[in-house]
Design a protein around this motif. Sequence first.
Motif, PDB file in Angstrom:
ATOM      1  N   ASN A   3       0.795  -1.228   0.000  1.00 19.79           N
ATOM      2  CA  ASN A   3       0.000   0.000   0.000  1.00 19.79           C
ATOM      3  C   ASN A   3       0.823   1.270   0.000  1.00 19.79           C
ATOM      4  N   LEU A   6       1.679   3.061  -3.115  1.00 20.24           N
ATOM      5  CA  LEU A   6       0.670   3.816  -3.853  1.00 20.24           C
ATOM      6  C   LEU A   6       0.913   5.301  -3.604  1.00 20.24           C
ATOM      7  N   ASP A  62      -1.520   3.594  -8.436  1.00 18.97           N
ATOM      8  CA  ASP A  62      -0.523   2.538  -8.508  1.00 18.97           C
ATOM      9  C   ASP A  62       0.172   2.768  -9.854  1.00 18.97           C
ATOM     10  N   VAL A  67      -6.460   3.767  -8.500  1.00 22.84           N
ATOM     11  CA  VAL A  67      -7.076   2.571  -7.910  1.00 22.84           C
ATOM     12  C   VAL A  67      -8.072   2.908  -6.808  1.00 22.84           C
ATOM     13  N   SER A  68      -8.101   4.162  -6.371  1.00 22.43           N
ATOM     14  CA  SER A  68      -9.089   4.553  -5.365  1.00 22.43           C
ATOM     15  C   SER A  68      -9.322   6.055  -5.468  1.00 22.43           C
ATOM     16  N   GLU A 106      -9.863  -4.997  -7.552  1.00 24.71           N
ATOM     17  CA  GLU A 106      -8.598  -5.761  -7.415  1.00 24.71           C
ATOM     18  C   GLU A 106      -7.749  -5.286  -6.229  1.00 24.71           C
ATOM     19  N   TYR A 107      -8.105  -4.156  -5.631  1.00 23.72           N
ATOM     20  CA  TYR A 107      -7.290  -3.580  -4.547  1.00 23.72           C
ATOM     21  C   TYR A 107      -8.048  -3.570  -3.214  1.00 23.72           C
ATOM     22  N   ARG A 110      -7.407  -4.309   1.583  1.00 23.27           N
ATOM     23  CA  ARG A 110      -6.063  -3.995   2.108  1.00 23.27           C
ATOM     24  C   ARG A 110      -5.981  -2.582   2.681  1.00 23.27           C
TER      25      ARG A 110
END
Length: 256
Positions: A3, A6, A62, A67-68, A106-107, A110
């Motif tokens: 993490n 990122l 990423d 990714v978020s 996919e992430y 976590r």
Amino acid sequence: MNNHELTLKKLDITDLKNLIDLQDKIISDLRTDEQHFILHRTASDFLNALSSSSTYVFGLYDGDKLVSQSILSLPQDNEERELPEFLSDRKNSEIAIYKAVLVDPEYRGRGLMKRMLQIREDTAVLNGRKIAITQIAADNPASWINALQYGMQVTKVGLDPIDNAEVIYLQKRLDGKIEPRLNTQKTFPMLLGKDIHHQVPILFNKMQKLSADGWVATSLTKEKNGYRLIWNPIEETAQTIRLTPLYNDIRAAKSL
Ligand SMILES: CC(C)(COP(=O)(O)OP(=O)(O)OC[C@H]1O[C@@H](n2cnc3c(N)ncnc32)[C@H](O)[C@@H]1OP(=O)(O)O)[C@@H](O)C(=O)NCCC(=O)NCCS
């Protein structure tokens, strides 16, 4: 991928396509009966958020892949804010509003949602905000459990005045203090069970009743047979004699 590899970014107009692509990916991954979990923002909604001085759009990258994403609103006193039905006695300038957080499938699992909560809390505190609020669909336990784990408390449960959806309102003091009017000696532990999704209709009714009776869901424990949600009542004297703005909404709900 770890993490901390990122990269956090306060997003701007150059991220617009990535924001839309991630939202599209997440929407297409949701079942039809889950589509209401998030607002389906148009390009112009995103552009407004990206160009507004009272809104922060955060992203985690990423490499060059978003990714978020999450949105934080810090409303000014002279503007209309979202969720006006919640903590309506507080000044806009005291409030930080956490809006939809999206994590690439996919992430997940976590801690990215929690990282997004932390980023928004830090920004809210830096901007002098006193309390963070959010509204989450009752049938999205993945999200409200996460918010509870992060220290938010459920202080209102009901129907969204705009679309009558069953929703849960959560709040968190940003000064790190515990709400003094809560009676922590008296607790009601509510077992959420292993299959929370399946239990949501029953849980929602119970939660709505507890909230209308002046109880606050203050914490969550994880046990062998699932999560347990811990409720504490607001002191009777605080409810009847010295009710502060923090809980006026509960009294309003009780009088409905
Ligand atoms: C909700 C969402 C943001 C969670 O993101 P995430 O990064 O996977 O969450 P985190 O890794 O920070 O947290 C994991 C925790 O979430 C909770 N959680 C995740 N999925 C869950 C599920 N299906 N049921 C119950 N709890 C769940 C668990 O408490 C888990 O904690 P644990 O480690 O103790 O098991 C992600 O699933 C998502 O993007 N969903 C679609 C969009 C959405 O619903 N957004 C929220 C709108 S308010």
